[in-house]
Design a protein around this motif. Sequence first.
Motif, short mmCIF file in Angstrom:
data_model
loop_
_atom_site.label_atom_id
_atom_site.label_comp_id
_atom_site.label_asym_id
_atom_site.label_seq_id
_atom_site.Cartn_x
_atom_site.Cartn_y
_atom_site.Cartn_z
N ALA A 394 0.76 -1.13 0.25
CA ALA A 394 0.52 -0.20 0.04
C ALA A 394 0.96 0.98 0.16
CB ALA A 394 -1.18 -0.22 1.24
N TYR A 395 0.56 2.10 -0.78
CA TYR A 395 1.24 3.37 -0.75
C TYR A 395 0.07 4.45 -0.34
CZ TYR A 395 4.19 0.72 -3.88
OH TYR A 395 4.22 -0.20 -4.75
N LEU A 396 0.81 5.28 0.57
CA LEU A 396 -0.91 6.23 1.43
C LEU A 396 -0.41 6.98 0.88
CD1 LEU A 396 -0.38 3.90 4.80
CD2 LEU A 396 -2.71 3.78 2.55
N ILE A 397 -1.71 8.07 0.94
CA ILE A 397 -1.19 9.96 0.73
C ILE A 397 -2.41 11.06 1.82
CG2 ILE A 397 -0.65 9.07 -1.80
CD1 ILE A 397 -2.93 10.07 -2.01
N GLY A 398 -2.10 11.67 1.44
CA GLY A 398 -3.10 12.78 2.01
C GLY A 398 -2.94 12.56 3.77
N HIS A 399 -3.86 13.39 4.35
CA HIS A 399 -4.07 13.79 5.57
C HIS A 399 -4.32 12.29 6.36
CE1 HIS A 399 -6.39 14.42 9.56
NE2 HIS A 399 -5.51 15.72 9.00
N SER A 400 -4.80 11.17 5.97
CA SER A 400 -4.78 10.42 6.61
C SER A 400 -4.27 9.24 6.18
CB SER A 400 -6.37 9.40 6.14
OG SER A 400 -6.20 8.76 4.91
N ALA A 401 -2.54 9.24 5.88
CA ALA A 401 -2.05 8.31 5.38
C ALA A 401 -0.82 8.09 6.89
CB ALA A 401 -0.57 9.00 4.98
N ARG A 402 -0.54 7.76 8.15
CA ARG A 402 -0.02 7.63 9.26
C ARG A 402 -1.48 7.52 9.39
NH1 ARG A 402 2.51 11.87 6.89
NH2 ARG A 402 4.46 12.50 6.79
N ASP A 403 -3.17 7.78 10.00
CA ASP A 403 -3.80 6.79 10.84
C ASP A 403 -3.78 5.22 9.75
OD1 ASP A 403 -3.83 8.76 12.69
OD2 ASP A 403 -5.26 9.69 11.23
N PHE A 404 -3.74 5.52 8.32
CA PHE A 404 -4.02 4.21 7.72
C PHE A 404 -2.94 3.54 7.67
CE2 PHE A 404 -7.29 5.64 4.22
CZ PHE A 404 -8.18 5.87 4.97
N ALA A 405 -1.64 3.63 8.31
CA ALA A 405 -0.72 2.91 8.66
C ALA A 405 -0.89 1.92 9.61
CB ALA A 405 0.74 3.87 8.18
N LEU A 406 -1.29 2.43 10.76
CA LEU A 406 -1.34 1.99 11.90
C LEU A 406 -2.17 0.64 11.65
CD1 LEU A 406 -1.81 5.12 14.31
CD2 LEU A 406 0.19 3.20 13.98
N GLN A 407 -3.41 0.54 10.65
CA GLN A 407 -4.17 -0.10 10.65
C GLN A 407 -4.15 -1.33 9.57
OE1 GLN A 407 -7.34 2.86 9.69
NE2 GLN A 407 -8.27 2.24 11.54
N LEU A 408 -2.79 -1.25 9.07
CA LEU A 408 -2.76 -2.81 8.09
C LEU A 408 -1.56 -3.03 8.59
CD1 LEU A 408 -0.93 0.33 5.43
CD2 LEU A 408 -3.38 -1.21 5.56
N GLY A 409 -1.16 -3.12 9.72
CA GLY A 409 -0.81 -4.34 9.93
C GLY A 409 0.76 -4.88 9.13
N GLY A 410 0.55 -6.32 9.35
CA GLY A 410 1.65 -6.85 8.72
C GLY A 410 1.75 -6.43 7.42
N THR A 411 0.91 -5.64 6.85
CA THR A 411 1.55 -6.12 4.82
C THR A 411 1.77 -5.01 4.98
OG1 THR A 411 -2.04 -5.73 4.90
CG2 THR A 411 -0.68 -4.69 2.78
N PRO A 412 2.27 -5.16 4.10
CA PRO A 412 3.55 -3.96 3.35
C PRO A 412 3.29 -2.65 2.89
CG PRO A 412 3.99 -6.04 2.22
CD PRO A 412 2.47 -5.95 2.75
N HIS A 413 3.83 -1.68 3.32
CA HIS A 413 3.13 -0.16 2.86
C HIS A 413 3.79 1.58 2.95
CE1 HIS A 413 3.06 0.22 7.39
NE2 HIS A 413 2.87 0.97 7.22
N GLU A 414 3.90 1.92 2.71
CA GLU A 414 4.48 3.24 2.88
C GLU A 414 4.05 4.70 2.74
OE1 GLU A 414 8.68 4.87 -0.39
OE2 GLU A 414 7.42 2.71 -0.18
N VAL A 415 4.50 5.56 3.67
CA VAL A 415 3.90 7.13 4.19
C VAL A 415 4.48 7.96 2.59
CG1 VAL A 415 3.71 8.74 5.10
CG2 VAL A 415 2.73 6.64 6.12
N VAL A 416 4.16 7.54 1.95
CA VAL A 416 4.20 8.52 0.97
C VAL A 416 4.11 10.28 0.63
CG1 VAL A 416 4.90 6.50 -0.83
CG2 VAL A 416 2.78 7.84 -1.01
N ASP A 417 2.58 10.54 1.51
CA ASP A 417 1.86 11.21 1.23
C ASP A 417 1.86 12.30 -0.22
OD1 ASP A 417 2.75 11.93 4.15
OD2 ASP A 417 4.42 12.76 3.66
N ARG A 418 1.67 12.28 -1.38
CA ARG A 418 1.66 13.05 -2.15
C ARG A 418 1.70 11.62 -3.94
NH1 ARG A 418 0.06 18.09 -0.94
NH2 ARG A 418 0.17 17.88 -3.56
N MET A 419 0.18 11.90 -4.50
CA MET A 419 -0.17 10.80 -5.27
C MET A 419 1.32 10.76 -6.77
SD MET A 419 -2.62 9.56 -6.85
CE MET A 419 -4.15 9.72 -6.27
N GLU A 420 1.84 11.52 -6.44
CA GLU A 420 3.38 11.59 -7.47
C GLU A 420 3.77 10.95 -7.36
OE1 GLU A 420 1.51 16.54 -8.15
OE2 GLU A 420 2.22 14.85 -5.95
#
Length: 470
Positions: A394-420
Amino acid sequence: MIPVAAVENQTIAVLGLGRSGRATAAALREGGATVIAWDDSADTRAAAQAEGWTLSDLTRDKAWETRIDALITSPGIPHLYPAPHPAIAQALARGVPVDNDIGLFFRSFAAEGFDAFDTPPRVICVTGSNGKSTTTALIHHILQSAGRPTQMGGNIGTGVLSLGPPADGEVVVLELSSYQTDLARALTPDVAVFTNLSPDHLDRHNGMGGYFAAKRRLFAEGGPDRCVIGVDEAEGRYLANQLGQGPQDDRVIRVSVDAKLDGFGWAVSAKKGFLSEWRKGRQVASIDLRGMTGLPGAHNHQNACAAYAACRAVGLAPREIEAAFHDFAGLPHRSQTVATIGGVRWVNDSKATNVDAAEKALLAFDNIRWIAGGLAKEGGIAALVPHLGRVAKAYLIGHSARDFALQLGGTPHEVVDRMETAVARAAAEARPGDTVLLAPACASFDQYPNFEKRGEHFTALVRAIEAAQG
């Protein structure tokens, strides 16, 4: 334009001067009414005044000192919950009828020339929580492909009063939101479609009961000849039960992607990618939906079932409908395949603004590179956890990115903030057979004015990658 009927020599107030409001004002004037108008936006008022409309502040007592015969309001303006707009409160206090453009359309649609038509025009209306835009567009596409005269409008495309006068044998297809069905004083579709129900707009309807009641009005008060009802939720089963006189009543066409419906008078279901039509206990048609790129996933198979049933209700043959399914491209921002680059499929589902819609998008694909985030709704993405096995990263963008990261558990993810950054990282890491899926599960308002702009940005970035790779 469809001139509004029975308003000659009346003074009608119009509240809200966006696209539908200006079209409503023009149709009222064409019908012989004197129109006064108001909008809360100073810029919109200035533009309307430049077009020659008479403005009066309908929130003030002074505007009501002269007789006003009715108030027509735009759908986005609250008329009851969480509180009536001050102008609507004025009308309610004075007993002035409040209506919207949908109500005006239905009381004005049948013109004098209808008696001369070989086949009277008909109206199909589609409502529900998810899938109503795709279902509406698909019905319209099928009718066009079959050579039937048709127009599409309402909550999608053209405002209802901006549609042209109906032609002989024409079928008008309207998408109607709960805001539109809740207030319309006239609702008389020939065929009404209910796709499904999930929580949305609850503040506007004071909870799920009010939300369902707004949808139900199209059927209970509209009295359609045929009702197409999605029965995969309790509300749909209840609605179908109320409208029918028993399981064999074929005025109700039940639709499901969860259950086989061979015990009813008329039903359409899709299981494992195969659509089946059942009439009085006998299967009469079957269509393989699996290879249709414009209709991926079970949620789009539900849309296909609803559109199929509506088109069958107005006399189309199964082979006509199946042919149109094959070349339906889908709608922008709704499970839209933007490109396939190096064996990687890029899908724009920016319209997946809530968890229920994002769940349907995730279930439609495998090996997903998921771009999610924005302005989160209550509950975040906790409900999506059972489906995260489909997500490679998962590539997480926007205001909710860090909150979503806490809910993903062991799913690989990265907080990237912007669509680009999300698109660039997904492009670098995706492998043939992967799907890069924009399904934000969020509103867009933290970074974009609407979901369309978010989807357009994603699409432009994908097109740039496609061009760069030749």
